[in-house]
Design a protein around this motif. Structure first.
Motif, PDB file in Angstrom:
ATOM      1  N   ILE A 164       0.837  -1.205   0.000  1.00 50.09           N
ATOM      2  CA  ILE A 164       0.000   0.000   0.000  1.00 50.09           C
ATOM      3  C   ILE A 164       0.875   1.260   0.000  1.00 50.09           C
ATOM      4  O   ILE A 164       0.486   2.294   0.528  1.00 50.09           O
ATOM      5  CB  ILE A 164      -0.972   0.017   1.187  1.00 50.09           C
ATOM      6  N   ALA A 165       2.066   1.136  -0.564  1.00 52.33           N
ATOM      7  CA  ALA A 165       2.969   2.284  -0.765  1.00 52.33           C
ATOM      8  C   ALA A 165       3.454   2.894   0.540  1.00 52.33           C
ATOM      9  O   ALA A 165       3.742   4.090   0.592  1.00 52.33           O
ATOM     10  CB  ALA A 165       2.293   3.356  -1.614  1.00 52.33           C
ATOM     11  N   LEU A 166       3.541   2.098   1.589  1.00 54.90           N
ATOM     12  CA  LEU A 166       4.129   2.577   2.838  1.00 54.90           C
ATOM     13  C   LEU A 166       5.590   2.154   2.867  1.00 54.90           C
ATOM     14  O   LEU A 166       5.915   0.984   2.630  1.00 54.90           O
ATOM     15  CB  LEU A 166       3.383   1.990   4.037  1.00 54.90           C
ATOM     16  N   MET A 167       6.460   3.072   3.174  1.00 50.78           N
ATOM     17  CA  MET A 167       7.887   2.787   3.164  1.00 50.78           C
ATOM     18  C   MET A 167       8.267   1.946   4.375  1.00 50.78           C
ATOM     19  O   MET A 167       8.281   2.415   5.513  1.00 50.78           O
ATOM     20  CB  MET A 167       8.685   4.095   3.169  1.00 50.78           C
ATOM     21  N   ASP A 168       8.537   0.682   4.127  1.00 54.38           N
ATOM     22  CA  ASP A 168       9.080  -0.207   5.152  1.00 54.38           C
ATOM     23  C   ASP A 168      10.348  -0.828   4.585  1.00 54.38           C
ATOM     24  O   ASP A 168      10.835  -0.416   3.536  1.00 54.38           O
ATOM     25  CB  ASP A 168       8.064  -1.276   5.563  1.00 54.38           C
ATOM     26  N   LEU A 169      10.903  -1.788   5.284  1.00 57.74           N
ATOM     27  CA  LEU A 169      12.159  -2.379   4.825  1.00 57.74           C
ATOM     28  C   LEU A 169      11.999  -3.078   3.471  1.00 57.74           C
ATOM     29  O   LEU A 169      12.885  -2.977   2.614  1.00 57.74           O
ATOM     30  CB  LEU A 169      12.673  -3.366   5.873  1.00 57.74           C
ATOM     31  N   LEU A 170      10.896  -3.774   3.274  1.00 57.63           N
ATOM     32  CA  LEU A 170      10.702  -4.466   2.001  1.00 57.63           C
ATOM     33  C   LEU A 170      10.516  -3.466   0.866  1.00 57.63           C
ATOM     34  O   LEU A 170      11.046  -3.674  -0.230  1.00 57.63           O
ATOM     35  CB  LEU A 170       9.502  -5.408   2.087  1.00 57.63           C
ATOM     36  N   GLN A 171       9.786  -2.393   1.121  1.00 59.29           N
ATOM     37  CA  GLN A 171       9.618  -1.367   0.091  1.00 59.29           C
ATOM     38  C   GLN A 171      10.956  -0.717  -0.247  1.00 59.29           C
ATOM     39  O   GLN A 171      11.250  -0.436  -1.423  1.00 59.29           O
ATOM     40  CB  GLN A 171       8.625  -0.309   0.577  1.00 59.29           C
ATOM     41  N   ALA A 172      11.788  -0.479   0.769  1.00 58.07           N
ATOM     42  CA  ALA A 172      13.119   0.080   0.522  1.00 58.07           C
ATOM     43  C   ALA A 172      13.957  -0.878  -0.316  1.00 58.07           C
ATOM     44  O   ALA A 172      14.674  -0.459  -1.238  1.00 58.07           O
ATOM     45  CB  ALA A 172      13.815   0.374   1.848  1.00 58.07           C
ATOM     46  N   ALA A 173      13.881  -2.169  -0.005  1.00 58.65           N
ATOM     47  CA  ALA A 173      14.622  -3.165  -0.781  1.00 58.65           C
ATOM     48  C   ALA A 173      14.130  -3.210  -2.228  1.00 58.65           C
ATOM     49  O   ALA A 173      14.931  -3.374  -3.161  1.00 58.65           O
ATOM     50  CB  ALA A 173      14.502  -4.537  -0.137  1.00 58.65           C
ATOM     51  N   ASN A 174      12.825  -3.056  -2.428  1.00 61.64           N
ATOM     52  CA  ASN A 174      12.286  -3.055  -3.789  1.00 61.64           C
ATOM     53  C   ASN A 174      12.798  -1.860  -4.587  1.00 61.64           C
ATOM     54  O   ASN A 174      13.122  -1.991  -5.774  1.00 61.64           O
ATOM     55  CB  ASN A 174      10.760  -3.043  -3.733  1.00 61.64           C
ATOM     56  N   ILE A 175      12.858  -0.699  -3.943  1.00 58.12           N
ATOM     57  CA  ILE A 175      13.370   0.489  -4.631  1.00 58.12           C
ATOM     58  C   ILE A 175      14.845   0.306  -4.997  1.00 58.12           C
ATOM     59  O   ILE A 175      15.275   0.624  -6.118  1.00 58.12           O
ATOM     60  CB  ILE A 175      13.168   1.734  -3.752  1.00 58.12           C
ATOM     61  N   ILE A 176      15.622  -0.200  -4.054  1.00 59.66           N
ATOM     62  CA  ILE A 176      17.044  -0.431  -4.318  1.00 59.66           C
ATOM     63  C   ILE A 176      17.229  -1.458  -5.425  1.00 59.66           C
ATOM     64  O   ILE A 176      18.095  -1.307  -6.307  1.00 59.66           O
ATOM     65  CB  ILE A 176      17.749  -0.884  -3.024  1.00 59.66           C
ATOM     66  N   ARG A 177      16.415  -2.488  -5.419  1.00 59.27           N
ATOM     67  CA  ARG A 177      16.528  -3.521  -6.449  1.00 59.27           C
ATOM     68  C   ARG A 177      16.183  -2.969  -7.823  1.00 59.27           C
ATOM     69  O   ARG A 177      16.836  -3.302  -8.818  1.00 59.27           O
ATOM     70  CB  ARG A 177      15.608  -4.693  -6.109  1.00 59.27           C
ATOM     71  N   ASP A 178      15.173  -2.110  -7.896  1.00 56.83           N
ATOM     72  CA  ASP A 178      14.780  -1.540  -9.183  1.00 56.83           C
ATOM     73  C   ASP A 178      15.836  -0.585  -9.736  1.00 56.83           C
ATOM     74  O   ASP A 178      15.992  -0.482 -10.964  1.00 56.83           O
ATOM     75  CB  ASP A 178      13.447  -0.800  -9.038  1.00 56.83           C
ATOM     76  N   GLU A 179      16.546   0.099  -8.854  1.00 49.50           N
ATOM     77  CA  GLU A 179      17.496   1.102  -9.318  1.00 49.50           C
ATOM     78  C   GLU A 179      18.897   0.539  -9.534  1.00 49.50           C
ATOM     79  O   GLU A 179      19.655   1.068 -10.345  1.00 49.50           O
ATOM     80  CB  GLU A 179      17.549   2.265  -8.317  1.00 49.50           C
ATOM     81  N   THR A 180      19.256  -0.515  -8.815  1.00 47.06           N
ATOM     82  CA  THR A 180      20.598  -1.081  -8.951  1.00 47.06           C
ATOM     83  C   THR A 180      20.605  -2.372  -9.764  1.00 47.06           C
ATOM     84  O   THR A 180      21.682  -2.874 -10.101  1.00 47.06           O
ATOM     85  CB  THR A 180      21.199  -1.365  -7.570  1.00 47.06           C
ATOM     86  N   PHE A 181      19.424  -2.929 -10.024  1.00 50.62           N
ATOM     87  CA  PHE A 181      19.287  -4.202 -10.729  1.00 50.62           C
ATOM     88  C   PHE A 181      19.958  -5.347  -9.968  1.00 50.62           C
ATOM     89  O   PHE A 181      20.354  -6.350 -10.572  1.00 50.62           O
ATOM     90  CB  PHE A 181      19.868  -4.109 -12.162  1.00 50.62           C
ATOM     91  N   LEU A 182      20.080  -5.199  -8.665  1.00 52.14           N
ATOM     92  CA  LEU A 182      20.587  -6.264  -7.797  1.00 52.14           C
ATOM     93  C   LEU A 182      19.398  -6.925  -7.099  1.00 52.14           C
ATOM     94  O   LEU A 182      18.585  -6.243  -6.466  1.00 52.14           O
ATOM     95  CB  LEU A 182      21.566  -5.705  -6.758  1.00 52.14           C
ATOM     96  N   VAL A 183      19.317  -8.235  -7.207  1.00 51.33           N
ATOM     97  CA  VAL A 183      18.153  -8.949  -6.680  1.00 51.33           C
ATOM     98  C   VAL A 183      18.408  -9.468  -5.267  1.00 51.33           C
ATOM     99  O   VAL A 183      17.610  -9.228  -4.355  1.00 51.33           O
ATOM    100  CB  VAL A 183      17.770 -10.113  -7.615  1.00 51.33           C
ATOM    101  N   TYR A 184      19.497 -10.176  -5.080  1.00 50.10           N
ATOM    102  CA  TYR A 184      19.711 -10.893  -3.826  1.00 50.10           C
ATOM    103  C   TYR A 184      20.232 -10.000  -2.703  1.00 50.10           C
ATOM    104  O   TYR A 184      19.851 -10.171  -1.537  1.00 50.10           O
ATOM    105  CB  TYR A 184      20.684 -12.055  -4.051  1.00 50.10           C
ATOM    106  N   GLU A 185      21.109  -9.066  -3.018  1.00 51.15           N
ATOM    107  CA  GLU A 185      21.759  -8.287  -1.961  1.00 51.15           C
ATOM    108  C   GLU A 185      20.775  -7.483  -1.108  1.00 51.15           C
ATOM    109  O   GLU A 185      20.828  -7.557   0.127  1.00 51.15           O
ATOM    110  CB  GLU A 185      22.818  -7.366  -2.563  1.00 51.15           C
ATOM    111  N   PRO A 186      19.838  -6.706  -1.703  1.00 45.21           N
ATOM    112  CA  PRO A 186      18.885  -5.972  -0.856  1.00 45.21           C
ATOM    113  C   PRO A 186      18.000  -6.889  -0.022  1.00 45.21           C
ATOM    114  O   PRO A 186      17.725  -6.602   1.147  1.00 45.21           O
ATOM    115  CB  PRO A 186      18.060  -5.166  -1.864  1.00 45.21           C
ATOM    116  N   LEU A 187      17.570  -8.007  -0.623  1.00 48.45           N
ATOM    117  CA  LEU A 187      16.715  -8.931   0.118  1.00 48.45           C
ATOM    118  C   LEU A 187      17.476  -9.605   1.256  1.00 48.45           C
ATOM    119  O   LEU A 187      16.937  -9.813   2.345  1.00 48.45           O
ATOM    120  CB  LEU A 187      16.139  -9.978  -0.833  1.00 48.45           C
ATOM    121  N   LEU A 188      18.733  -9.966   1.014  1.00 48.76           N
ATOM    122  CA  LEU A 188      19.537 -10.565   2.083  1.00 48.76           C
ATOM    123  C   LEU A 188      19.769  -9.572   3.214  1.00 48.76           C
ATOM    124  O   LEU A 188      19.772  -9.955   4.393  1.00 48.76           O
ATOM    125  CB  LEU A 188      20.877 -11.044   1.512  1.00 48.76           C
ATOM    126  N   LEU A 189      19.942  -8.305   2.860  1.00 48.06           N
ATOM    127  CA  LEU A 189      20.165  -7.292   3.894  1.00 48.06           C
ATOM    128  C   LEU A 189      18.948  -7.138   4.787  1.00 48.06           C
ATOM    129  O   LEU A 189      19.063  -7.171   6.024  1.00 48.06           O
ATOM    130  CB  LEU A 189      20.512  -5.955   3.246  1.00 48.06           C
TER     131      LEU A 189
END
Length: 247
Positions: free
Chosen positions: A179-204
């Motif tokens: 629902i577009a609330l910034m939490d850790l998973l939403q932050a990881a999704n943004i980082i993944r979309d901008e860096t094209f890194l899949v595993y690193e943000p999720l592992l963090l």
């Protein structure tokens, strides 16, 4: 593995905001949900029959429907209806009613209240009647018996279960990313979309959630041990105490 993006203040701000929102949502939902749970339990046990039936219907609906569906219902359904109320956009409540954090907190409070309410209700029914009769014999009023004897004794009985509910609440927080609330998973999704890194943000964020769960578990364990009437047992990690004797 590439974690060089962690040095970028832009991504650090996202992670920090997501972590703070996660902790705030956990705290607000836990406190509000447990207060609601006490009211639900009392209504089910001592309330008038219409109120008892109403709370039964509430707990049945909340426990019988997925949490994600409830979140969508309040944010996209109730939130959209509130937008159409005349004058609501000009009221002082509009900044709150358009905030996804508000709807997430309401959803989690109702969910915790329904689940924990049934837990507390069962614990209150498990308190021996002799203990309540002893309170009456000492001249305690009905309110004093409830607040000083019945409710504390019930919480003592169900405290380990309530601890598990709080851990499940923490693991439910990532649903708010839908629902577009910034939490850790939403932050990881943004980082993944901008860096094209899949595993690193999720592992963090998995590591952050794991560390938070460990800290929360230890804190709740301290509360459980130091709760009035709770006696910590020795060798609690072993199911059988070794005596050195053979059968």
């Amino acid at each position: 593995m590439d974690f060089s993006w962690l040095s970028d203040p832009f991504y650090q701000d996202y992670l920090w905001e997501g972590f703070i929102n996660t902790l705030w949502l956990l705290l607000v939902s836990a406190v509000g949900g447990l207060l609601l749970a006490v009211g639900v339990a009392l209504a089910r046990i001592r309330g008038p029959r219409p109120l008892a039936w109403l709370t039964w219907a509430f707990t049945t609906v909340m426990r019988g429907t997925p949490l994600l569906v409830q979140l969508f219902f309040f944010y996209y359904g109730v939130g959209r209806l509130l937008e159409g109320v005349p004058g609501i956009r000009e009221s002082v409540f509009w900044p709150l009613l358009r905030d996804p954090f508000f709807f997430a907190a309401v959803t989690f409070i109702l969910s915790v209240g329904a689940y924990s309410g049934e837990v507390i209700r069962g614990a209150m029914l498990s308190v021996p009647q002799g203990e309540l009769e002893a309170g009456r014999a000492f001249g305690l009023s009905g309110f004093q018996i409830l607040t000083r004897l019945w409710l504390p004794r019930a919480i003592q009985l169900c405290l380990p279960t309530l601890t598990g509910e709080m851990i499940l609440l923490l693991k439910s927080v990532p649903l708010v990313s839908t629902i577009a609330l910034m939490d850790l998973l939403q932050a990881a999704n943004i980082i993944r979309d901008e860096t094209f890194l899949v595993y690193e943000p999720l592992l963090l964020i998995a590591g952050i959630y794991l560390a938070t769960t460990v800290v929360l578990t230890l804190a709740l364990r301290l509360v459980e041990i130091n709760f009035p009437g709770m006696r910590p047992t020795r060798h609690r990690w072993l199911p059988i105490r070794w005596t050195g004797k053979t059968p």
